[in-house]
Design a protein around this motif. Structure first.
Motif, short mmCIF file in Angstrom:
data_model
loop_
_atom_site.label_atom_id
_atom_site.label_comp_id
_atom_site.label_asym_id
_atom_site.label_seq_id
_atom_site.Cartn_x
_atom_site.Cartn_y
_atom_site.Cartn_z
N TYR A 134 -53.64 57.98 -16.76
CA TYR A 134 -53.24 57.40 -17.98
C TYR A 134 -54.25 57.34 -18.99
CZ TYR A 134 -48.92 56.05 -16.02
OH TYR A 134 -47.76 55.80 -15.07
N GLY A 182 -66.22 48.66 -20.81
CA GLY A 182 -66.43 47.37 -21.25
C GLY A 182 -65.62 47.68 -22.78
N ARG A 227 -62.89 47.03 -24.92
CA ARG A 227 -61.91 46.23 -24.52
C ARG A 227 -60.71 46.24 -25.44
NH1 ARG A 227 -64.69 42.76 -21.16
NH2 ARG A 227 -64.83 44.36 -19.51
N PHE A 251 -59.28 50.05 -22.30
CA PHE A 251 -59.31 49.87 -20.94
C PHE A 251 -58.34 48.34 -20.73
CE2 PHE A 251 -62.85 52.30 -19.53
CZ PHE A 251 -62.51 52.65 -18.41
N GLU A 252 -57.93 48.18 -19.73
CA GLU A 252 -57.26 46.89 -19.57
C GLU A 252 -58.31 45.65 -19.60
OE1 GLU A 252 -55.67 46.71 -15.49
OE2 GLU A 252 -57.29 47.83 -14.66
N VAL A 306 -59.99 43.16 -18.16
CA VAL A 306 -60.40 42.76 -16.85
C VAL A 306 -60.22 41.22 -16.42
CG1 VAL A 306 -62.32 42.88 -14.87
CG2 VAL A 306 -61.97 44.80 -16.57
N VAL A 332 -56.81 40.19 -15.50
CA VAL A 332 -56.41 40.69 -14.39
C VAL A 332 -56.99 39.45 -13.26
CG1 VAL A 332 -56.93 42.39 -12.37
CG2 VAL A 332 -56.60 43.36 -14.86
N ARG A 333 -58.65 39.24 -13.54
CA ARG A 333 -59.11 38.30 -12.62
C ARG A 333 -58.15 36.69 -12.80
NH1 ARG A 333 -62.15 34.14 -14.15
NH2 ARG A 333 -62.43 34.96 -16.17
N ARG A 351 -54.78 36.56 -13.19
CA ARG A 351 -53.87 36.96 -12.51
C ARG A 351 -54.19 36.55 -10.93
NH1 ARG A 351 -52.09 41.44 -15.77
NH2 ARG A 351 -52.68 42.76 -13.91
N VAL A 352 -55.10 37.44 -10.64
CA VAL A 352 -55.61 37.42 -9.22
C VAL A 352 -56.00 35.90 -8.64
CG1 VAL A 352 -57.13 38.11 -7.40
CG2 VAL A 352 -56.15 39.61 -9.10
N GLU A 353 -56.57 35.25 -9.47
CA GLU A 353 -56.81 33.87 -9.09
C GLU A 353 -55.71 32.95 -9.15
OE1 GLU A 353 -61.43 33.78 -10.96
OE2 GLU A 353 -59.78 32.68 -11.82
N GLU A 357 -52.73 34.09 -8.19
CA GLU A 357 -52.18 34.72 -7.09
C GLU A 357 -52.59 33.99 -5.75
OE1 GLU A 357 -49.62 37.69 -7.22
OE2 GLU A 357 -49.24 36.28 -5.44
N LEU A 358 -53.90 33.80 -5.79
CA LEU A 358 -54.82 33.22 -4.54
C LEU A 358 -54.82 31.55 -4.56
CD1 LEU A 358 -57.54 35.94 -4.56
CD2 LEU A 358 -55.69 35.87 -3.00
N GLY A 359 -54.36 31.18 -5.53
CA GLY A 359 -54.37 29.60 -5.76
C GLY A 359 -55.82 29.01 -5.89
N TRP A 360 -56.59 30.07 -6.38
CA TRP A 360 -58.17 29.49 -6.82
C TRP A 360 -58.09 28.52 -7.90
CZ3 TRP A 360 -61.37 34.49 -5.83
CH2 TRP A 360 -61.30 34.96 -4.62
N ASN A 395 -56.72 54.40 -13.08
CA ASN A 395 -56.23 55.06 -14.09
C ASN A 395 -54.65 55.97 -13.78
OD1 ASN A 395 -57.97 54.37 -15.90
ND2 ASN A 395 -59.42 56.09 -15.38
N TRP A 409 -65.61 37.69 -7.75
CA TRP A 409 -65.06 36.40 -8.49
C TRP A 409 -65.04 35.33 -7.54
CZ3 TRP A 409 -60.27 40.00 -10.03
CH2 TRP A 409 -60.68 40.98 -10.99
N ARG A 456 -65.93 30.55 -3.39
CA ARG A 456 -64.94 30.60 -2.30
C ARG A 456 -65.75 31.20 -1.08
NH1 ARG A 456 -59.70 28.10 -2.66
NH2 ARG A 456 -59.86 27.22 -4.85
N ASP A 480 -65.04 50.75 -15.58
CA ASP A 480 -65.46 49.59 -16.12
C ASP A 480 -65.59 48.62 -14.95
OD1 ASP A 480 -65.27 47.90 -18.29
OD2 ASP A 480 -63.32 47.39 -18.24
#
Lengths: 257, 498
Positions: A46, A53, A55, A241-242, A244, A247-248, A250-252, A254-257, B339, B361, B367, B391
């Motif tokens: 893609y 970096g 963004r 780039f997406e 990041v 994403v972090r 979203r993941v946190e 998801e993990l309930g951090w 990608n 993270w 954690r 990245d």
């Protein structure tokens, strides 16, 4: 005005301008309309952007402008920092940018600049650009000696030689100009832009300089000289780039951090 | 004298090649003749070609005459320029400034100027320019048949094959090229054409066949993987006095870990680190025996295989019904994953991250706890595809700073990183003379930091660097990132865990 002068300095300028703008637009459109490969993926990917970096589109634009105006990738920290090449590339390009900007004075006669200041600024910039251009030409001739690779195509020699020639002719013209040349040139230039042609100043070096520029304008879109227009259509430099951090988050979550 | 222009750190220094004790070997191998004799093996057996579908993709018979094959190659170059913007741009935008040459790790290792970005590109650019003429087809028609035939006589396909399989697709050139031309992308395009001609290196074809047959590069079957896993878990219990859970093919789980298949062979320390991290975070996670792999050799060959291998990861995530896919330590695989695979997973609401991101993270959030940092000085080798295409630059550094006493930066760090010399599908034995020298600049860069360990989260690095280090008798060791995380979490000796 005889027919030859009329053809070369009244008709040809319009032709050159049309070819320059039309040809460059055509090249850019050809690049921009070339698809990204099957399914819109560059051979399955893609994104191709390389600069980590990066963004946003704004940061991509900033990066591209830095490449075009500061040439900062040339002395970048690697083996054998090539400051000589960087300096001559920088001075050559900026010399040309400034010389083009100075020429806009032809269409702005209301802008009062002292004759002496004009002369000194133009000659100094031109001399520096000429020196840098000659250095780059010498470097090109020596590339084979440096790397042992026959790199240069005919186009590579023609492009740099032609620009150097234009600058040299311009400097010679300015140095040997009769007193009224600038006024006559202004009349000719504004005549062209207002579609009420006036004859060009009758001075051989003026003829030579302007003719070299006109032919160069025609040559430019079909040669390597189109290189500045390639930046915005390079998917390696221009992309996103997406995020990041997103994403972090979203993941946190998801993990309930 | 190794080359006309010396490649040195600072003024007056010795050339980096002369800094190796094996310099005499280098002179025998490359001096005066370049690297054109180091040719990757192309003779792949029919069975393998059939197994991975190359025979179906093939568009010209392998027995066709050389003239016909050249013609096909040239016509595909023209087509590629019409249908791939990046390829067209890269063919058109070069100004022949030569600044990429001494930035290419392959050139640095061999000093063969054809084995450099512009040298390689011009092998194909000459054909492209001839087909398009200088006017980009605007003035005059495309080149006529007779003209083409005469021109193609000069084209040497075998030479193109050799040099295009000396490119590691590391993309260092695209950072230094003033126009941003990425030779890695031209290489991918040209190799795509070779695959359509039925030409694929034996090593890469067999590796891809592994994915078709077992879901991983190393032909590891489920039973064997389970055995290794049990052994590793047992080992970890003995080392740490703690029980770890690692499920294989759990019916349902929250997270799927994709390890590198080499973690089951040679990089056991990395596997232990990955298991420990997943377990310490209390994740409900599983491995999938049909996706014990992170590599994607399709990236080195052609679009169809890239997608096939990428889809294997998507399918594994769907099979296990996970909400998150954690990608193990791999460089080029991360580029293909990020990608191609990640956008697909994200569209299905599945998070796709790397183990390095997860570790960084988690450490930042507190954690994961590290009581005692590993007493070692390390330097970080940025894998090309993480730094220039993925990245992923600061996360591994953050992890290393959290788990080792000292991290020293190399001169060529982040996007300026030097390639290991075996990426892009060059990890084969017949290219060994090339590999040990193309990898030397990076090893030497690491040596100069005075570090004891060179660290990178990349399986190709883990296969390549020990060979380079041994060849040059360099006083440095090579490890993965997760190895150090594991050693630090339980206060272990990093040299003894693998």
């Amino acid at each position: 005005m005889n027919a030859v002068i009329y053809a070369l300095f009244i008709v040809l300028p319009y032709v050159s301008l049309v070819v320059l703008i039309g040809g460059s637009t055509y090249r850019v459109l050809r690049w921009a309309t070339t698809p990204k490969g099957g399914g819109g993926l560059y051979l399955g990917l893609y994104r191709l952007v390389n600069r980590a970096g990066q963004r946003s589109y704004l940061s991509a634009v900033g990066h591209i402008l830095a490449r075009m105006l500061a040439f900062h990738t040339i002395p970048k920290n690697s083996y054998g920092r090539d400051y000589g090449t960087w300096l001559s590339v920088f001075l050559f390009h900026w010399g040309v940018f400034l010389l083009i900007a100075f020429h806009l004075h032809l269409w702005m006669p209301w802008l009062r600049v002292g004759a002496e200041a004009m002369y000194v600024m133009g000659m100094a910039t031109g001399t520096i650009a000429l020196g840098a251009g000659l250095f780059l030409l010498a470097r090109r001739v020596g590339l084979r000696r440096i790397y042992g690779l026959a790199l240069n195509a005919l186009d590579d020699y023609v492009a740099i030689t032609w620009v150097v020639l234009i600058i040299a002719l311009g400097l010679a013209m300015r140095a040997l100009a009769p007193p009224g040349l600038f006024g006559e040139a202004v009349a000719w230039a504004t005549g062209l832009s207002s579609l009420h042609p006036e004859p060009p100043p009758a001075f051989p070096l003026f003829y030579a300089h302007v003719l070299a520029v006109e032919l160069f304008m025609i040559y430019l879109p079909f040669s390597k000289m189109a290189h500045p227009f390639t930046f915005p259509v390079n998917p390696v430099l221009y992309g996103k780039f997406e995020d990041v951090d997103e994403v972090r988050r979203r993941v946190e979550e998801e993990l309930g951090w | 004298m190794v080359s006309v222009r010396k490649v040195t750190y600072g003024r007056g220094g010795r050339d980096i090649l002369e800094e190796s004790p094996m310099y005499g070997e280098w002179r025998r191998e490359f001096e005066g003749r370049g690297s054109v004799h180091v040719r990757i093996k192309e003779e792949t057996d029919e069975g393998t070609l059939k197994a991975i579908g190359v025979t179906e993709m093939q568009r010209i018979d392998r027995g066709a005459s050389p003239a016909e094959r050249k013609r096909f190659f040239a016509s595909r170059v023209a087509e590629m320029a019409r249908e791939n913007r990046a390829f067209r741009h890269h063919m058109d935008a070069c100004v022949h400034c030569g600044l990429c040459i001494d930035k290419c790790p392959e050139y640095l290792g061999t000093r063969d100027p054809t084995n450099s970005p512009v040298g390689r590109a011009d092998l194909v650019r000459r054909i492209y320019r001839r087909l398009n003429k200088a006017s980009d087809g605007l003035l005059g028609r495309d080149v006529d048949d007779k003209d083409l035939a005469r021109f193609l006589e000069e084209v040497d396909l075998d030479r193109i094959w050799t040099y295009y399989y000396q490119c590691t697709e590391c993309r260092r050139c695209s950072v230094y090229c003033p126009m941003g031309i990425d030779q890695g992308e031209i290489t991918r395009a040209v190799r795509q054409i070779f695959v359509e001609m039925g030409m694929i290196p034996e090593f890469n074809a067999r590796t891809i066949r592994g994915v078709y047959e077992t879901g991983n590069n190393m032909y590891i079957k489920k039973e064997a993987a389970q055995n290794v896993l049990d052994f590793v878990l047992d080992d970890m219990r003995q080392e740490t006095g703690r029980d770890f859970k690692a499920a294989m093919d759990a019916e349902r789980a929250d997270a799927l870990l994709l390890p590198s298949s080499t973690d089951f062979f040679s990089n056991i320390g990395t596997l232990k680190g990955e298991i420990a991290i997943m377990d310490e975070l209390g994740l409900d996670w599983t491995l999938d025996s049909r996706a014990l792999e992170v590599a994607n050799f399709g990236l080195f060959e052609d679009e169809a295989h890239l997608k096939y291998i990428g889809d294997n990861y998507v399918n594994a995530a769907l099979r296990r019904g996970v909400k998150m896919v954690v990608f193990g330590e791999c460089g080029h695989g991360w580029r293909a994953f990020k990608n191609y695979v990640a956008p697909r997973l994200e569209a299905m609401g599945v998070q796709a991250i790397s183990i390095t991101q997860l570790t960084a993270w988690a450490l930042r959030k507190g954690r994961l706890r590290v009581d005692k940092k590993v007493d070692a000085v390390v330097t970080y080798h940025d894998p090309c595809n993480l730094a220039r295409a993925g990245d992923l630059i600061e996360e591994p550094r953050f992890v290393l700073r959290s788990v080792v006493k000292e991290l020293r930066e190399r001169v060529h760090n982040r996007e300026k990183t030097l390639c290991c010399g075996a990426g892009g599908g060059l990890l084969t034995d017949e290219l060994m003379p090339l590999r040990v020298w193309a990898g030397w600049p990076s090893v030497y860069d690491s040596l100069r930091t005075g570090a004891q360990y060179m660290v990178a989260p990349c399986s190709i690095d883990k296969a390549q660097f020990p060979a380079v280090i041994q060849y040059h008798k360099a006083p440095i060791k090579f490890k993965g990132v997760s190895d150090f995380v594991y050693a630090a979490m339980y206060g272990l000796d990093v040299d003894k865990i693998a």
